[in-house]
Design an enzyme around this catalytic site. Sequence first.
Site, PDB file in Angstrom:
ATOM      1  N   ASN A 201      74.364 -43.195  41.714  1.00  0.00           N
ATOM      2  CA  ASN A 201      74.824 -43.934  42.833  1.00  0.00           C
ATOM      3  C   ASN A 201      76.203 -43.389  43.508  1.00  0.00           C
ATOM      4  O   ASN A 201      76.381 -43.592  44.565  1.00  0.00           O
ATOM      5  CB  ASN A 201      75.012 -45.301  42.436  1.00  0.00           C
ATOM      6  CG  ASN A 201      73.854 -45.880  42.069  1.00  0.00           C
ATOM      7  OD1 ASN A 201      72.571 -45.667  42.696  1.00  0.00           O
ATOM      8  ND2 ASN A 201      73.869 -46.971  41.173  1.00  0.00           N
TER       9      ASN A 201
ATOM     10  N   TYR B 211      85.506 -47.950  43.091  1.00  0.00           N
ATOM     11  CA  TYR B 211      84.196 -48.137  42.062  1.00  0.00           C
ATOM     12  C   TYR B 211      83.207 -47.239  42.405  1.00  0.00           C
ATOM     13  O   TYR B 211      82.962 -46.784  43.536  1.00  0.00           O
ATOM     14  CB  TYR B 211      83.951 -49.488  41.929  1.00  0.00           C
ATOM     15  CG  TYR B 211      84.802 -50.606  41.092  1.00  0.00           C
ATOM     16  CD1 TYR B 211      85.214 -50.554  39.804  1.00  0.00           C
ATOM     17  CD2 TYR B 211      85.593 -51.332  41.712  1.00  0.00           C
ATOM     18  CE1 TYR B 211      86.125 -51.390  39.143  1.00  0.00           C
ATOM     19  CE2 TYR B 211      86.834 -52.212  41.305  1.00  0.00           C
ATOM     20  CZ  TYR B 211      86.805 -51.965  40.225  1.00  0.00           C
ATOM     21  OH  TYR B 211      87.811 -52.768  39.551  1.00  0.00           O
TER      22      TYR B 211
ATOM     23  N   ASN C 222      79.884 -46.961  43.047  1.00  0.00           N
ATOM     24  CA  ASN C 222      79.011 -47.049  43.796  1.00  0.00           C
ATOM     25  C   ASN C 222      79.528 -46.946  45.285  1.00  0.00           C
ATOM     26  O   ASN C 222      78.522 -46.774  46.279  1.00  0.00           O
ATOM     27  CB  ASN C 222      78.254 -48.344  43.739  1.00  0.00           C
ATOM     28  CG  ASN C 222      77.315 -48.401  42.311  1.00  0.00           C
ATOM     29  OD1 ASN C 222      77.374 -47.494  41.652  1.00  0.00           O
ATOM     30  ND2 ASN C 222      76.662 -49.619  42.499  1.00  0.00           N
TER      31      ASN C 222
ATOM     32  N   HIS D 261      80.560 -43.352  32.361  1.00  0.00           N
ATOM     33  CA  HIS D 261      80.748 -43.017  33.633  1.00  0.00           C
ATOM     34  C   HIS D 261      82.067 -42.432  34.349  1.00  0.00           C
ATOM     35  O   HIS D 261      81.900 -42.152  35.508  1.00  0.00           O
ATOM     36  CB  HIS D 261      80.507 -44.588  34.354  1.00  0.00           C
ATOM     37  CG  HIS D 261      79.606 -44.708  35.359  1.00  0.00           C
ATOM     38  ND1 HIS D 261      78.541 -43.487  35.710  1.00  0.00           N
ATOM     39  CD2 HIS D 261      78.950 -45.686  36.256  1.00  0.00           C
ATOM     40  CE1 HIS D 261      77.667 -44.019  36.703  1.00  0.00           C
ATOM     41  NE2 HIS D 261      78.069 -45.241  37.107  1.00  0.00           N
TER      42      HIS D 261
ATOM     43  N   TYR E 102      87.265 -49.646  31.936  1.00  0.00           N
ATOM     44  CA  TYR E 102      86.574 -48.778  31.907  1.00  0.00           C
ATOM     45  C   TYR E 102      86.932 -47.350  31.390  1.00  0.00           C
ATOM     46  O   TYR E 102      85.996 -46.270  31.604  1.00  0.00           O
ATOM     47  CB  TYR E 102      86.118 -48.264  33.341  1.00  0.00           C
ATOM     48  CG  TYR E 102      85.365 -49.494  34.147  1.00  0.00           C
ATOM     49  CD1 TYR E 102      83.833 -49.743  33.769  1.00  0.00           C
ATOM     50  CD2 TYR E 102      85.944 -50.706  34.973  1.00  0.00           C
ATOM     51  CE1 TYR E 102      83.414 -50.918  34.288  1.00  0.00           C
ATOM     52  CE2 TYR E 102      85.404 -51.690  35.475  1.00  0.00           C
ATOM     53  CZ  TYR E 102      84.112 -51.774  35.190  1.00  0.00           C
ATOM     54  OH  TYR E 102      83.529 -53.103  35.834  1.00  0.00           O
TER      55      TYR E 102
END
Length: 199
Positions: A125, A77, A79, A32, A27
Site C-alpha cells: 500500500n 503512516y 498508506n 512494516h 510501531y
Amino acid sequence: MFFRKKEALSSSVEYIVVGLGNSGTKYENTRHNAGFITVDALADKLGVRIDRIKYKSLVTTCTIGDKKVLLMKPSTYMNNSGLAVVEAMNFYKVKPENVIVIFDDISLDVGKMRIRRKGSDGGHNGIKNIIYLSGSDQFPRIKMGVGHKPEKWQLADWVLSRFSEDEYKTLSKTAENACTAVELMISGETDKAMNLFNS
C-alpha cells in the site's frame, strides 16, 4: 555572481532515499517498519540524525559520494506515504529515477533483500500510494524481507507484529548491506548492487 549561482545549484538535493513505515512507539521494530529501520541504519553509518520535520516527514540531508541526498521517514503512516514523498520530489524537482524507496516485503525471508530499478506496487500500500500520487513507477526500490505470513495470521496483524530478537539481528545485518546498495545505486552502479545483494 556566477560562482554563487553555481554553488547554490550544486547544494540542492539530487537524490531522495525514503524508508517506509509507521510513526510512533506503537510501531517500533514492527515488520512494516523495515524501511524506517534501514534508513536509520544508513543515517548512523553516515553520522547524521533524521530529526528535522519537513515534507510531512522526519528528514535530514547528507552527502553520499558526491551527491546531496535527502533521507526521509514519512510521518503520514504507510498508506499515505506518497503525500510526503511527492511533496519532497516536487520541492527539489527530483525525478522518480532518483528516488530510492526502502520497504518491507512479506514474500522474502528475514535476511533477504531485493533491488529493483522500477516496477508495480506488488500489493504494497505504501508503494501503491507513491505510484498513484507521483504518476510514475520508475523509482528504484530496495525490498527488505520480513518473513512470509503464517497461514493463520491476518496480513495486517503480521506486518504490524514485532521481529523476534534473532530476526531483528538478522534484519540489522541485511540493513548494512542495503546501506552499501544505496551508495552503489547513487553512484550509478545499480547493476553491481543487484548482483551483490539480490536474493
